[in-house]
Design an enzyme around this catalytic site. Sequence first.
Site, mmCIF file in Angstrom:
data_model
loop_
_atom_site.group_PDB
_atom_site.id
_atom_site.type_symbol
_atom_site.label_atom_id
_atom_site.label_comp_id
_atom_site.label_asym_id
_atom_site.label_seq_id
_atom_site.Cartn_x
_atom_site.Cartn_y
_atom_site.Cartn_z
ATOM 1 N N SER A 95 0.798 -1.234 0.000
ATOM 2 C CA SER A 95 0.000 0.000 0.000
ATOM 3 C C SER A 95 0.827 1.277 0.000
ATOM 4 O O SER A 95 0.260 2.370 -0.116
ATOM 5 C CB SER A 95 -0.955 0.008 1.196
ATOM 6 O OG SER A 95 -2.082 -0.790 0.938
ATOM 7 N N LYS A 145 0.196 3.764 -2.703
ATOM 8 C CA LYS A 145 -0.792 4.841 -2.647
ATOM 9 C C LYS A 145 -0.153 6.213 -2.439
ATOM 10 O O LYS A 145 -0.785 7.241 -2.718
ATOM 11 C CB LYS A 145 -1.816 4.551 -1.563
ATOM 12 C CG LYS A 145 -2.642 3.289 -1.834
ATOM 13 C CD LYS A 145 -3.689 3.064 -0.761
ATOM 14 C CE LYS A 145 -4.508 1.811 -1.022
ATOM 15 N NZ LYS A 145 -3.852 0.585 -0.542
ATOM 16 N N SER A 200 -6.195 3.701 3.757
ATOM 17 C CA SER A 200 -5.632 2.839 2.718
ATOM 18 C C SER A 200 -6.717 2.116 1.914
ATOM 19 O O SER A 200 -6.568 0.942 1.553
ATOM 20 C CB SER A 200 -4.667 1.820 3.332
ATOM 21 O OG SER A 200 -3.712 1.392 2.386
#
Length: 470
Positions: A43, A46, A103
């Site tokens: 993640s 991101k 997230s």
Amino acid sequence: MIALPAAAQDLTDNARYAAIVVDAQSGEVFYAQRADSARYPASLTKIMTLYMAFDALAHGTLKPTDQITMSAHATSQAPVKVYLRPGDTIDVDTAMRLIALYSANDLAVALAEKIGGGSEERFAAMMTIKAQELGMTHTRFVNANGLPDPRQISSARDLAILARAVMRDYPQYYDYFNLPSQEFRGRTYVNHNPLRSMPGIDGMKTGFTNAAGYNLVASGVRNNHRLIAVMLGGSNKTQRREHVTALMNTGFDVIARRDRGERIEIAQNEFTRAMDAEARMPEGPQPYTILADNGEMVGGNVPLSDAQLRETLEGSEQANASDVDVQRASATIKAPDVAQTLSAATNTAALVKKPATKVAAADKPTSKSKKAELADKADKTAKGKKKKDPTAVYAIQIGAFKDKSLANDWAKKMKTKFSSHLASGTTDISKNDNGWYRTRFVTLTKAQASAACKDISAKHLDCMVIKPDA
């Protein structure tokens, strides 16, 4: 000196572990362990997705109040997500908040589609190009949320470069990474960053997949000094939290001692002593100074081998699995060394059209017969026309897309970015039997095709040499 907790010390035997600590202002690398080795960002992807959104906001092509309509593709993403349904809408600002602090995988894809003209695939290609422009030479993106995909790779150093770029280029948006919580549709979503309670820490992002391990990028300020710490491949949440806390504390300790007049030229030594693990630390880190030059080179582990990189890059478009031409070509292509220094793009002087000289009516030459004019024109064309190179029978394939417009856009961008190799090539977009639009450059010599694929693949982008008999 700050000692690292026992749980944070035993990391050198963990093959997934990589880390870096950087002074955000000066770029000095305080500590680097396997910092250039390929890792799955999970993640942390991101951060790049949001950087692209910040860029669009700054350029006025996206507004915080713009509405995002959720697609079936976005809503089908695996958790963590906010479980919107196809057709539901959310404003850009709220989506960005929930991506940064919670997230949300579904919102990351929806935002990517909003910016990428309806295509996460297009957006991922844009992310990779931007990453290369920032100096993230070990990074390649294929999705916007970091869900598992063996083709999506980065490194600790590249993620530090990205974190620093966010602060440098879009400081007005950095607070997205320090939001404590966000209300949405009657629910409160809480920030996942385990270091937010640590004095001075003000962002950034966590990440986890089974393949990646526990990842974290953190940044903080003490006494007007800002540090960035990246840890990849932790074994659990506790280890990740304790180790990054210790990395930050050791870095700030080095800064405080320097401020008191102590001479510390190579900060890495202080981290080594703090971990009491000099005997277990790998030797000979490789120089790699995109982010800093400390006088003494500090780097990571050995780069990926040709075989490892080829394994990572092959089949990076779904079409390659069923495309006979690509299958035949891929068996013969040797992927370049990741750590190879790429030559700068050749600057081509702009061609300036000279204004035509006006001719007075009295000075105009007498007109020739139509037949004579055509003959002259044909003769001039023949003289000016470049002879076709009989060896220019090779091609390269740079991707395959379900949408022809995406294929055309990608071809234009690639021809611009790699003009030194592709200027003489002809774009060829053709649909194969499986419905994919293959994006190729044809009429290249063997040397041109090989050189083009070498540079394109070194940027972690797709490229396959297609032989004339393919």
